[in-house]
Write an enzyme that holds these catalytic residues in place. Sequence first.
Site, PDB file in Angstrom:
ATOM      1  N   SER A  33       5.753  13.983  -5.756  1.00  0.00           N
ATOM      2  CA  SER A  33       4.817  14.579  -6.723  1.00  0.00           C
ATOM      3  C   SER A  33       5.379  14.570  -8.143  1.00  0.00           C
ATOM      4  O   SER A  33       4.669  14.273  -9.098  1.00  0.00           O
ATOM      5  CB  SER A  33       4.510  16.029  -6.327  1.00  0.00           C
ATOM      6  OG  SER A  33       3.923  16.068  -5.050  1.00  0.00           O
ATOM      7  N   GLU A  54      14.497  25.965  -4.635  1.00  0.00           N
ATOM      8  CA  GLU A  54      14.572  25.612  -6.053  1.00  0.00           C
ATOM      9  C   GLU A  54      15.745  26.286  -6.765  1.00  0.00           C
ATOM     10  O   GLU A  54      16.397  25.696  -7.626  1.00  0.00           O
ATOM     11  CB  GLU A  54      13.262  25.974  -6.761  1.00  0.00           C
ATOM     12  CG  GLU A  54      12.040  25.210  -6.254  1.00  0.00           C
ATOM     13  CD  GLU A  54      11.463  25.753  -4.947  1.00  0.00           C
ATOM     14  OE1 GLU A  54      11.903  26.833  -4.505  1.00  0.00           O
ATOM     15  OE2 GLU A  54      10.571  25.096  -4.368  1.00  0.00           O
ATOM     16  N   PHE A  79       7.712  26.705 -10.093  1.00  0.00           N
ATOM     17  CA  PHE A  79       8.875  27.053  -9.275  1.00  0.00           C
ATOM     18  C   PHE A  79      10.196  26.895 -10.024  1.00  0.00           C
ATOM     19  O   PHE A  79      11.080  27.747  -9.938  1.00  0.00           O
ATOM     20  CB  PHE A  79       8.919  26.188  -8.003  1.00  0.00           C
ATOM     21  CG  PHE A  79       7.673  26.292  -7.161  1.00  0.00           C
ATOM     22  CD1 PHE A  79       7.112  27.533  -6.874  1.00  0.00           C
ATOM     23  CD2 PHE A  79       7.063  25.154  -6.652  1.00  0.00           C
ATOM     24  CE1 PHE A  79       5.961  27.631  -6.103  1.00  0.00           C
ATOM     25  CE2 PHE A  79       5.916  25.247  -5.888  1.00  0.00           C
ATOM     26  CZ  PHE A  79       5.365  26.477  -5.606  1.00  0.00           C
ATOM     27  N   ARG A 163       0.248  16.846 -13.853  1.00  0.00           N
ATOM     28  CA  ARG A 163      -0.175  16.062 -12.701  1.00  0.00           C
ATOM     29  C   ARG A 163      -1.297  15.082 -13.045  1.00  0.00           C
ATOM     30  O   ARG A 163      -1.293  13.932 -12.636  1.00  0.00           O
ATOM     31  CB  ARG A 163      -0.672  17.015 -11.613  1.00  0.00           C
ATOM     32  CG  ARG A 163      -1.256  16.313 -10.430  1.00  0.00           C
ATOM     33  CD  ARG A 163      -1.915  17.315  -9.504  1.00  0.00           C
ATOM     34  NE  ARG A 163      -2.663  16.633  -8.464  1.00  0.00           N
ATOM     35  CZ  ARG A 163      -3.735  17.146  -7.885  1.00  0.00           C
ATOM     36  NH1 ARG A 163      -4.179  18.326  -8.241  1.00  0.00           N
ATOM     37  NH2 ARG A 163      -4.353  16.491  -6.954  1.00  0.00           N
TER      38      ARG A 163
END
Lengths: 308, 276
Positions: A33, A54, A79, A163
């Site tokens: 991603s 993370e 995150f 994104r």
Amino acid sequence: MEYKATRDAYGKALVEIGIDKNIVVLDADLSSSTKSAEFRKAYPERFFNIGIAELNMVDIAAGFALEGFKVFASSFAVFITGRAFEGVRQSICYQNLDVVLCGSHAGISVGEDGGSHQAICDISLMRSLPNMQVIVPADYNETYRAVLALHKNKGPFYLRTSREKSLNFTTHDFEIGKAHILRQGIHACIFACGPVIEFALKAAQELDKEKISVCVVDISTVKPLDTDTIYNTAKNVGHVFTLEEHSIIGGLGSAICEFLGENLPKRIKRIGINDKFGQSGTSADLFCEYGFSVENIASKIKKSLEDD
Amino acid sequence: MKTKELEEFSKTLRKAILVSLNAAKSGHSGGSLSSIDILNTLYFGGVLNIDPNNPRNDNQDRFVLSKGHAAPALYVCLAYKGFFNKDLLYTLRKLGSPLQGHPDSKKLSGVCASTGSLGHGLSQAVGMALALKLKNSPANVYCLIGDGEMQEGLVYEALMCASHYKLDNLCVILDFNGLQIDGAISDVMNISPVKEKFEAFGFLTYEVDGHNYDQLLDAFERFKNTKNSKPFALIAHTIKGKGVSFMENKYEYHGKPPTDEELDKALLELGVENGI
């Protein structure tokens, strides 16, 4: 004009700079991603997946940096800045380490995943940390050039990517701490960052038709601010706006208010997310719902001029 | 140094801890005294391969004090090892001093990673161990964690990762003194079973008396000689405040320095003269 996602530029640029054997890349199970997977395919021996952890990833990044490596670590923006904040503070910024943290899927445009996954206060979190430099590129080209620049300069950096595909319009070189005036204007100016600059440019075009001339400035480095460009631009217009796909608290709008408030006091209107969480929906629907549509931005500027 | 010499030298180190804490008028006595025999073994028992004049060399071992509040124990070892002038110990916690309340890698040579906020030291040590492997370095990374620190979830993320990446160049040492600020670990938030936890995470695990130099030296020797793709955990059973009778097993001395009177009393017990 072509539409491309800024996160794709991150992956492509990583492969380009990956020839430097001093670079290691980390991810937390989101490499396909964030696009760090491109680096993994090219240089598997220098890619480390830390799994869905993370905070651990950020501290491990610090460990690599302490041993002299240049580290790029990525996850979703929500995150890597929020969940891992304590490691970013204690291990990376406190030690002023050469680490690039890339937060992808930033803002509400991540869309259908909903409010739990939409980073709307990542810029404010990162901006408040001493030593941290915050980069929010406007489009694919600028992201690509930014990654090359971050490779050549010492971190820590926070790089924000998105994104969704967005208009790929910039042609200028990227330099850390340098803002770019994308179009000139005399009545108002918009200081903006990230792919939503496209909407500012289109709003300015709409306002041209009504003889309202708007200057648009790409503040791709939110910290440190290009205070000269901001001062000189704001000085010459009556109305100052900020635009960001982020909460109006603590982000670019706040940074501009802080600087102008101390140096060139004038009324500033912040366009962004008004202290509320996002929700599920298409990115297009969310942009309209949260006030980022071209019409919305144009009408806010027009109203401000009329009220004056 | 061998066992007898290390035992004797531990009195000097304990004295230096108490003197520097007394001068600072704040700081952590209990955990510094519980961990000092472990650090003495590492720094003066021939375990760590380090050179004060070249501490960042790729071939040298790293030590990370993840329980950063035991900073005085680290500082006295670094001072007596020659990283800096021992007089600096009197500046502990004072404005402008490189001897910060918790170790700061940017300010003091010999501090491999800044720590203090618990859990982060171990994860940084994992990053260092990965980095050293990538560099094909023969060096090892030693990391001391506290037992209260094992309540931080981050510790388990780090253990999982160390095992996944087969970091047999990593030695995690647990200073298991059983006490934390608010009281007994077992009362505040129980962490047992500890050995089973490390083993479940894939660590080669040993338990020793953390004040017994023969056992400590033997355990570190085992770590160095056992490279079987597994990280190593050493559970060191210790006594908080060890060496000073009125501080031993008293959680009240977690974050309290000795007063002038207490310092005199403690030095008398240790049988050493004041001064560093």
